[in-house]
Write an enzyme that holds these catalytic residues in place. Structure first.
Site, PDB file in Angstrom:
ATOM      1  N   ARG A  37      32.077 -14.799   2.564  1.00  0.00           N
ATOM      2  CA  ARG A  37      33.428 -14.804   1.985  1.00  0.00           C
ATOM      3  C   ARG A  37      33.861 -13.414   1.518  1.00  0.00           C
ATOM      4  NH1 ARG A  37      33.098 -20.637  -1.065  1.00  0.00           N
ATOM      5  NH2 ARG A  37      33.824 -21.801   0.742  1.00  0.00           N
ATOM      6  N   LYS A 198      33.042 -41.405   6.868  1.00  0.00           N
ATOM      7  CA  LYS A 198      33.898 -42.512   6.475  1.00  0.00           C
ATOM      8  C   LYS A 198      35.299 -42.478   7.053  1.00  0.00           C
ATOM      9  CE  LYS A 198      32.071 -42.999   1.806  1.00  0.00           C
ATOM     10  NZ  LYS A 198      32.603 -42.558   0.522  1.00  0.00           N
ATOM     11  N   GLY A 373      38.784 -28.947   2.174  1.00  0.00           N
ATOM     12  CA  GLY A 373      39.846 -29.774   1.601  1.00  0.00           C
ATOM     13  C   GLY A 373      41.232 -29.310   2.022  1.00  0.00           C
TER      14      GLY A 373
HETATM   15  P1  AMP Z   1      32.306 -36.026   6.505  1.00  0.00           P
HETATM   16  O1  AMP Z   1      32.107 -35.223   5.246  1.00  0.00           O
HETATM   17  O2  AMP Z   1      33.088 -37.275   6.301  1.00  0.00           O
HETATM   18  O3  AMP Z   1      32.803 -35.186   7.647  1.00  0.00           O
HETATM   19  O4  AMP Z   1      30.874 -36.572   6.892  1.00  0.00           O
HETATM   20  C1  AMP Z   1      29.832 -35.747   7.276  1.00  0.00           C
HETATM   21  C2  AMP Z   1      28.550 -36.508   7.169  1.00  0.00           C
HETATM   22  O5  AMP Z   1      28.617 -37.665   7.988  1.00  0.00           O
HETATM   23  C3  AMP Z   1      27.372 -35.702   7.632  1.00  0.00           C
HETATM   24  O6  AMP Z   1      26.546 -35.437   6.545  1.00  0.00           O
HETATM   25  C4  AMP Z   1      26.677 -36.612   8.640  1.00  0.00           C
HETATM   26  O7  AMP Z   1      25.294 -36.678   8.464  1.00  0.00           O
HETATM   27  C5  AMP Z   1      27.302 -37.974   8.367  1.00  0.00           C
HETATM   28  N1  AMP Z   1      27.267 -38.850   9.563  1.00  0.00           N
HETATM   29  C6  AMP Z   1      27.738 -38.575  10.779  1.00  0.00           C
HETATM   30  N2  AMP Z   1      27.453 -39.585  11.625  1.00  0.00           N
HETATM   31  C7  AMP Z   1      26.779 -40.527  10.918  1.00  0.00           C
HETATM   32  C8  AMP Z   1      26.187 -41.791  11.246  1.00  0.00           C
HETATM   33  N3  AMP Z   1      26.236 -42.288  12.474  1.00  0.00           N
HETATM   34  N4  AMP Z   1      25.578 -42.466  10.253  1.00  0.00           N
HETATM   35  C9  AMP Z   1      25.525 -41.955   9.011  1.00  0.00           C
HETATM   36  N5  AMP Z   1      26.044 -40.772   8.648  1.00  0.00           N
HETATM   37  C10 AMP Z   1      26.662 -40.047   9.591  1.00  0.00           C
END
Ligand code: AMP
Length: 405
Positions: A37, A198, A373
């Site tokens: 950064r 999610k 974010g």
């Molecule tokens: P996000 O912050 O919503 O982009 O989520 C990222 C996280 O989702 C990462 O730490 C991944 O390990 C997790 N992730 C991705 N695919 C899966 C899956 N099939 N099952 C559980 N966690 C997952």
């Protein structure tokens, strides 16, 4: 872009106050463990310094001191590192708004000044107008180069713009140009890749992109909610049961709007996150098993969709990429994007950026957003307060003509 940028300003003899993002990781001995950064701020600093400004005053937050002076969160190590990169002495101050600060700046020989951690004052995150005015009183023009905090209306990102003409720095300009351009005026076909844990974190994002994209690819943990909504068995995979109706609505809307939805259809499954030895590739996810990555057939199908794209935005990994056993899907998609020619490839912040960097493919992408974010909110179609508050180019011309600040 209609917002003022540092290239529209003549800096000779002027005092600039620049909001940078120096929120770097520091170890227990206060050594900086990653100075990306700091390096990222150099183009803006060097651009302004070349034009003989009278002062360049830098301000940033570091960590979460929650409105108190915390010794271990002082910006001193950052100032020392910055000195090395700029090859000139930086005046490192131990406060950011006390009356002695203005005096110290006016008396100093140094051109570059670093104020103390803004978040030592609760007024920073509280967007306190008096605090913002005190910061503004140090300079003639405000520059915002901290895209990562642009979605927050803080004193140093929004409040200060009420008192000074306000321009985007080069980093900020790049983020706005790439993300805004890609979402609102994409070269088509425009394909969006979504993944991560999610659906609930990305509802607004999906709804906005349904109005813009030609195709949406869904992998990662969020795919299982959609697959379950279609009546498929997802075993123990991560799945938001309270979002099944929402997932159905999204699939229906996509059909109505003629947006192609591509969901994962084969998987790397295991009997749990840590049971790597049980891993196998399967079209189905039996009870007791968990989908942890996309499978080879899905990878090929996703690649085929991507092969037609002219613009790609990617947010969220295709699997649990932090574990090598479940990183193949994310890696293959990143590798494929890296081979595409004449395609704008944008990685939107957070985990997808970390994944692409982990695979050493960051240089092969058109743009990797620095703000998790902030980039998410831009992709959701929201106006970010830190960007909205910047001065319009036309307005600045009037200000200059009138000779007033
Ligand atoms: P996000 O912050 O919503 O982009 O989520 C990222 C996280 O989702 C990462 O730490 C991944 O390990 C997790 N992730 C991705 N695919 C899966 C899956 N099939 N099952 C559980 N966690 C997952």
């Amino acid at each position: 872009m209609n917002k003022l940028t540092i290239k529209d300003v003549s800096w000779k003899g002027k005092k600039a106050i620049i909001r940078v993002d120096f929120n770097v990781p520091v170890d227990e001995k206060l050594r900086i463990t990653d100075d990306t950064r700091i390096k990222a701020s150099l183009p803006t600093l060097e651009y302004i310094l070349k034009q003989s400004p009278s002062k360049v005053i830098l301000m940033s937050h570091l960590g979460r001191p929650k409105g108190k002076f915390v010794e271990s969160l002082r910006l001193t190590p950052v100032g020392v590192r910055l000195q090395e990169y700029l090859k000139e002495k930086v005046l490192i101050l131990d406060d950011c708004v006390a009356p002695k600060i203005k005096e110290a700046i006016d008396k100093s020989k140094e051109r570059v000044v670093l104020l103390e951690n803004l978040r030592f004052y609760k007024e920073e995150e509280g967007n306190d107008p008096v605090f913002a005015q005190q910061l503004a009183s140090l300079a003639d023009i405000f520059v915002n180069d901290a895209f990562g905090t642009a979605h927050r209306a803080h004193a140093s990102t929004e409040g200060i713009t009420h008192y000074l003409p306000s321009a985007a720095g080069l980093l900020m300009e790049k983020e706005i140009n790439y993300l805004d351009q890609a979402v609102n005026y994409p070269k088509r076909p425009f394909v969006v890749i979504l993944g991560g844990a999610k659906v609930s974190d990305k509802i607004l994002l999906i709804e906005n992109l349904l109005n813009k994209a030609d195709a949406i690819i869904i992998g990662g943990g969020m795919a299982y909610t959609f697959l379950k909504a279609q009546g498929k068995n997802v075993g123990n995979s991560i799945c938001e049961k309270d979002k099944l109706d929402l997932a159905r609505t999204i699939l229906k809307k996509a059909q109505e709007k003629n947006v192609k939805m591509e969901l994962s259809s084969d998987f790397a499954i295991a009997k749990g996150f840590d049971a790597v030895e049980t891993k196998r590739i399967s079209d189905e996810i039996p009870d007791g098993w968990e989908g942890l990555d996309i499978g080879p057939k899905t990878i090929e199908r996703f690649k085929k969709v991507l092969s037609t794209a002219k613009t790609v935005i990617w947010n969220g990994p295709m699997g649990v990429f932090e574990k090598d056993a479940f990183a193949q899907g994310t890696k293959s998609i990143a590798q494929y994007l890296a081979t595409l020619k004449d395609v704008t490839t944008i990685i939107g912040g957070g985990d997808s950026a970390a994944a692409v960097t982990k695979f050493g493919l960051d240089k092969a992408m058109t743009h990797i957003s620095t703000g998790g974010g902030a980039s998410l909110e831009l992709l959701e179609g929201k106006e970010l307060p830190g960007i909205k508050a910047l001065t319009d180019k036309e307005k600045y011309k009037e200000i200059e003509k009138a000779g007033i600040r």
